[in-house]
Design a protein around this motif. Structure first.
Motif, mmCIF file in Angstrom:
data_model
loop_
_atom_site.group_PDB
_atom_site.id
_atom_site.type_symbol
_atom_site.label_atom_id
_atom_site.label_comp_id
_atom_site.label_asym_id
_atom_site.label_seq_id
_atom_site.Cartn_x
_atom_site.Cartn_y
_atom_site.Cartn_z
ATOM 1 N N VAL A 7 45.590 43.538 13.187
ATOM 2 C CA VAL A 7 44.676 42.817 12.293
ATOM 3 C C VAL A 7 45.439 41.758 11.509
ATOM 4 N N ALA A 8 46.595 42.147 10.971
ATOM 5 C CA ALA A 8 47.385 41.214 10.166
ATOM 6 C C ALA A 8 47.867 40.018 10.971
ATOM 7 N N SER A 9 48.181 40.236 12.252
ATOM 8 C CA SER A 9 48.683 39.155 13.100
ATOM 9 C C SER A 9 47.574 38.332 13.723
ATOM 10 N N ASP A 67 51.064 71.139 18.235
ATOM 11 C CA ASP A 67 50.390 70.135 19.055
ATOM 12 C C ASP A 67 49.486 69.256 18.185
ATOM 13 N N ALA A 68 48.721 69.881 17.297
ATOM 14 C CA ALA A 68 47.840 69.119 16.413
ATOM 15 C C ALA A 68 48.642 68.255 15.445
ATOM 16 N N THR A 69 49.782 68.768 14.988
ATOM 17 C CA THR A 69 50.639 67.981 14.109
ATOM 18 C C THR A 69 51.138 66.733 14.822
ATOM 19 N N ALA A 70 51.559 66.905 16.074
ATOM 20 C CA ALA A 70 52.006 65.750 16.858
ATOM 21 C C ALA A 70 50.862 64.752 17.044
ATOM 22 N N ALA A 71 49.638 65.264 17.240
ATOM 23 C CA ALA A 71 48.484 64.382 17.408
ATOM 24 C C ALA A 71 48.225 63.574 16.137
ATOM 25 N N LEU A 72 48.389 64.207 14.974
ATOM 26 C CA LEU A 72 48.192 63.489 13.713
ATOM 27 C C LEU A 72 49.252 62.415 13.507
ATOM 28 N N VAL A 73 50.482 62.720 13.911
ATOM 29 C CA VAL A 73 51.550 61.712 13.814
ATOM 30 C C VAL A 73 51.234 60.524 14.720
ATOM 31 N N VAL A 74 50.794 60.811 15.947
ATOM 32 C CA VAL A 74 50.426 59.735 16.876
ATOM 33 C C VAL A 74 49.253 58.933 16.310
ATOM 34 N N THR A 75 48.290 59.623 15.708
ATOM 35 C CA THR A 75 47.151 58.930 15.104
ATOM 36 C C THR A 75 47.612 57.988 14.001
ATOM 37 N N ALA A 76 48.551 58.457 13.168
ATOM 38 C CA ALA A 76 49.078 57.605 12.096
ATOM 39 C C ALA A 76 49.780 56.376 12.667
ATOM 40 N N LEU A 77 50.526 56.551 13.756
ATOM 41 C CA LEU A 77 51.222 55.420 14.383
ATOM 42 C C LEU A 77 50.208 54.420 14.957
ATOM 43 N N ILE A 78 49.160 54.934 15.584
ATOM 44 C CA ILE A 78 48.125 54.049 16.129
ATOM 45 C C ILE A 78 47.426 53.298 14.993
ATOM 46 N N TYR A 79 47.167 54.003 13.899
ATOM 47 C CA TYR A 79 46.531 53.379 12.736
ATOM 48 C C TYR A 79 47.396 52.224 12.210
ATOM 49 N N THR A 83 38.806 43.126 17.789
ATOM 50 C CA THR A 83 37.730 43.578 16.918
ATOM 51 C C THR A 83 37.366 42.519 15.890
ATOM 52 N N THR A 84 38.374 41.933 15.265
ATOM 53 C CA THR A 84 38.105 40.952 14.205
ATOM 54 C C THR A 84 37.586 39.629 14.755
ATOM 55 N N GLU A 85 37.758 39.387 16.046
ATOM 56 C CA GLU A 85 37.170 38.189 16.634
ATOM 57 C C GLU A 85 35.656 38.305 16.691
ATOM 58 N N VAL A 86 35.159 39.533 16.901
ATOM 59 C CA VAL A 86 33.725 39.759 16.990
ATOM 60 C C VAL A 86 33.142 40.068 15.610
ATOM 61 N N MET A 87 33.885 40.829 14.810
ATOM 62 C CA MET A 87 33.428 41.219 13.471
ATOM 63 C C MET A 87 34.492 40.815 12.455
ATOM 64 N N PRO A 88 34.496 39.556 12.031
ATOM 65 C CA PRO A 88 35.562 39.047 11.155
ATOM 66 C C PRO A 88 35.710 39.802 9.846
ATOM 67 N N PHE A 89 34.634 40.390 9.340
ATOM 68 C CA PHE A 89 34.711 41.090 8.053
ATOM 69 C C PHE A 89 35.647 42.283 8.108
ATOM 70 N N TRP A 134 39.027 51.818 10.688
ATOM 71 C CA TRP A 134 40.253 51.729 11.484
ATOM 72 C C TRP A 134 40.848 53.108 11.754
ATOM 73 N N LEU A 135 40.663 54.037 10.795
ATOM 74 C CA LEU A 135 41.116 55.408 11.050
ATOM 75 C C LEU A 135 40.247 56.059 12.121
ATOM 76 N N CYS A 136 38.951 55.747 12.119
ATOM 77 C CA CYS A 136 38.058 56.206 13.189
ATOM 78 C C CYS A 136 38.576 55.727 14.541
ATOM 79 N N GLN A 137 38.953 54.451 14.618
ATOM 80 C CA GLN A 137 39.498 53.906 15.856
ATOM 81 C C GLN A 137 40.774 54.639 16.276
ATOM 82 N N ALA A 138 41.638 54.909 15.299
ATOM 83 C CA ALA A 138 42.906 55.582 15.605
ATOM 84 C C ALA A 138 42.656 56.985 16.142
ATOM 85 N N PHE A 139 41.740 57.727 15.522
ATOM 86 C CA PHE A 139 41.415 59.066 16.016
ATOM 87 C C PHE A 139 40.790 58.995 17.415
ATOM 88 N N GLY A 140 40.009 57.956 17.656
ATOM 89 C CA GLY A 140 39.417 57.814 18.981
ATOM 90 C C GLY A 140 40.468 57.632 20.063
#
Length: 335
Positions: free
Chosen positions: A35-37, A16-28, A42-48, A59-65
């Motif tokens: 961001v690239a597109s 289950d945790a392995t699947a969660a990490l895979v999903v996290t990587a996909l979200i990341y 997020t980048t509209e408010v914080m362009p940096f 961004w990894l924090c966001q993905a884990f969230g």
């Protein structure tokens, strides 16, 4: 602590945790693509933050969230299914559903910690030009892991809510492994408060999830995903698995239980109305950000009321003296 059961569930949670990490990587990867597109709110408010390579920990924090919120959604669905009356359409054994519920709960706690830790790591890196290592670690730890310490913007409320969800998830989520001490009646009563953790998590996301700051389809989807939760919660209240919890006319707790069911039904109506009207508190691009309707002081008062309710519940459901004596006797015989 029932260490044997906990170790068994931790082993069972590995897939289950392995699947969660895979999903996290996909979200990341998906967040990077946004961001690239230029589609990331997020980048509209914080362009940096468009420099995704430098701010990869954010961004990894966001993905884990997001994966943590998804797993919280999954585990609470499984919990409601397990504690509701058995449906003829559901052919999965009850024991398997309960095991899935426990393993996804453990994974959710791990994802919540990873979400907070990556934000901590980002703040440590971000403070590198201003503070030495001890100051960087202390400042970041205080902002991220001390409830109420984050002092600016929406985070004053949002991070407080997220931390309370995390810290409440640990004792309420792990109460199952203490059931030999507390007794089955108490742990079931305490575990029901885990719903509060889920509500706080969603609230934290809608306030501070930078990808859903603005009104739009993604934010609406988050709201609509709460409809199944409300429906399952209502089904759990109307037809619980345990006979003693069912609504019986004339029972002493009839009025309280009926009020609870009506409150959940009203919540489901609100959840339908919010995305339908578009008034969900999201920001307007180019507009000023409104102050949160709830202050940190209100959150602390709510926490105090919750803690008092939990303590009263624990007191009312504590094992009797006879039960404790019998349990001690059995423990002595086993020893």
């Amino acid at each position: 602590m029932d260490g044997t059961a906990l170790r068994a569930d931790l082993r069972a949670a590995v897939p289950d945790a392995t699947a969660a990490l895979v999903v996290t990587a996909l979200i990341y990867a998906w967040l990077h693509a946004r961001v690239a597109s230029g589609a990331s709110a997020t980048t509209e408010v914080m362009p940096f933050l468009a420099d995704a390579g430098t701010y990869w920990m954010y961004w990894l924090c966001q993905a884990f969230g997001w994966s943590g919120l998804l797993w919280a959604w999954i585990t609470i669905v499984l919990g409601f299914v397990r504690s509701s009356a058995r449906s003829r359409l559901l052919r999965i054994p009850t024991a398997r559903i309960e095991r899935w519920h426990r393993t996804t709960s453990l994974t959710t706690i791990g994802l919540m910690f990873a979400h907070a830790f990556m934000f901590f790591a980002e703040l440590v890196r971000d403070n590198g030009d201003e503070l030495a290592w001890p100051g960087r670690l202390t400042s970041a730890f205080t902002d991220v892991f001390v409830p109420g310490a984050y002092a600016s913007g929406t985070g004053r409320v949002a991070i407080l809510l997220g931390l309370l969800a995390f810290y409440l998830a640990i004792p309420l989520g792990l109460a199952y492994y203490l059931r030999r001490t507390t007794g089955g009646r108490m742990w079931r009563a305490l575990h029901r408060f885990i719903v509060v953790v889920y509500v706080l998590s969603v609230w934290h996301t809608l306030l501070y999830g930078t990808n859903v700051w603005y009104d739009g389809s993604f934010r609406t989807l988050v709201w609509l995903l709460q409809l199944p939760i409300a429906a399952l919660f209502l089904a759990r209240l109307l037809a619980p698995a345990r006979r003693g919890e069912r609504l019986a006319y004339g029972a002493p707790a009839y009025a309280v239980r009926l009020a609870g069911r009506l409150a959940v039904a009203a919540t489901a109506v609100v959840l339908l109305a919010v995305p339908a009207t578009g008034r969900d508190g999201g920001r307007t691009p180019g507009g000023e950000t409104a102050e949160p309707a709830v202050s940190p002081g209100t959150v602390w008062v709510g926490l105090a009321m919750l803690c008092a309710t939990v303590a009263l519940t624990a007191y009312r459901t504590r094992p009797s003296q006879a039960t404790r004596r019998a349990r001690s006797a059995r423990s002595g015989e086993q020893a």
